[in-house]
Design an enzyme around this catalytic site. Structure first.
Site, PDB file in Angstrom:
ATOM      1  N   ASP A 146      40.868  35.043  39.350  1.00 60.42           N
ATOM      2  CA  ASP A 146      40.129  33.826  39.685  1.00 60.42           C
ATOM      3  C   ASP A 146      39.259  34.034  40.922  1.00 60.42           C
ATOM      4  OD1 ASP A 146      41.402  32.386  37.631  1.00 60.42           O
ATOM      5  OD2 ASP A 146      43.124  31.982  38.923  1.00 60.42           O
ATOM      6  N   TYR A 178      51.430  41.986  40.289  1.00 62.99           N
ATOM      7  CA  TYR A 178      50.708  41.188  41.282  1.00 62.99           C
ATOM      8  C   TYR A 178      51.539  41.110  42.560  1.00 62.99           C
ATOM      9  CZ  TYR A 178      47.564  39.394  37.631  1.00 62.99           C
ATOM     10  OH  TYR A 178      46.633  39.277  36.623  1.00 62.99           O
TER      11      TYR A 178
END
Length: 252
Positions: free
Chosen positions: A53, A111
């Site tokens: 994002d 992540y």
């Protein structure tokens, strides 16, 4: 056409996310423009292991693409780097086997979400961490990490408008680490939902500050709703850390 794989690192603060958006700078646009220049102006499309994002960083994002010309790996890395903005770095390039796809061939994605837990935050760090003035309760956070391991319904940790009918995902590694004021949550899983890591981080922040109970956190994994989970943590603390493949194009 010859297939190649590349590991890409980028500062997400310079882009409006990875995926192309009309009229906005994105990582995909920068990469495809650079690859197209190397193909003499012919449009080159690429696939990525994940779509980050706006404001989210990547240490080792993986892309795959096809070229008409055969390139020596290091020469292609240098040529690609020379046509990219300074906010994007090409870590390594390799010829990939036929059928390799950065997204569909990935076995896992990892992540890391960074927080800075102190009454102050160094200005040099503020674009790469979520600053929390109060430290989390480490034992409670580690208990939450243990609960997150395995296969669960993560609907409560997904952007409501983007949540699929089947929100079950598997997390293979979930860990919390602290080095002074710098803290991070590490997640490795087969796949992730929209904003999943950031919503987990926002909910862990509530838990770590005693605002919700461990029992309430556990109930979220039993089909809880997005409204019951915590806020979506800001993007700058999140990094796509690495992506795993078997076999790996880097080992061939």
């Amino acid at each position: 056409m010859l297939t190649y794989a590349a590991e890409i690192s980028y500062d997400g603060g310079a882009f409006f996310g990875f995926q192309r958006q009309k009229g906005l700078p994105t990582v995909q646009e920068a990469l495809e423009n650079a690859l197209s220049r190397l193909e003499g102006g012919k449009r080159v499309s690429m696939a990525a292991a994940g779509r980050t994002d706006t404001g989210v960083h990547a240490r080792r994002q993986v892309i795959s693409f096809s070229m008409t010309k055969e390139w020596q790996a290091e020469r292609l890395r240098l040529a690609l780097q020379g046509n990219l903005p300074s906010d994007v770095a090409v870590v390594r390039v390799a010829r990939a086997p036929e059928g390799f796809h950065a997204r569909f061939s990935a076995r896992w994605r990892e992540y890391i979400y960074f927080t800075w837990q102190a009454p102050y935050c160094y200005p040099q760090l503020r674009h790469y961490v979520w600053w929390r003035a109060k430290s989390w309760d480490e034992e409670r956070v580690k208990e939450a990490c243990a609960l997150l391991l395995g296969r669960h319904n993560f609907a409560a940790f997904c952007e409501a408008s983007e949540c699929p009918q089947d929100a079950t995902r598997t997390l293979h590694i979930v860990k919390f680490r602290r080095r002074g004021a710098l803290c991070w949550l590490r997640f490795r899983g087969d796949a992730f939902l929209t904003h999943m890591v950031r919503i987990i981080a926002g909910t862990v922040d509530l838990l770590g500050n005693g605002k919700i109970s461990l029992e309430a956190f556990e109930r979220l994994l039993l089909g809880g709703s997005r409204l019951e989970a915590g806020p979506t943590a800001p993007p700058q603390g999140l990094f796509l850390w690495r992506v795993g493949y078997c076999p790996s194009p880097w080992d061939m």
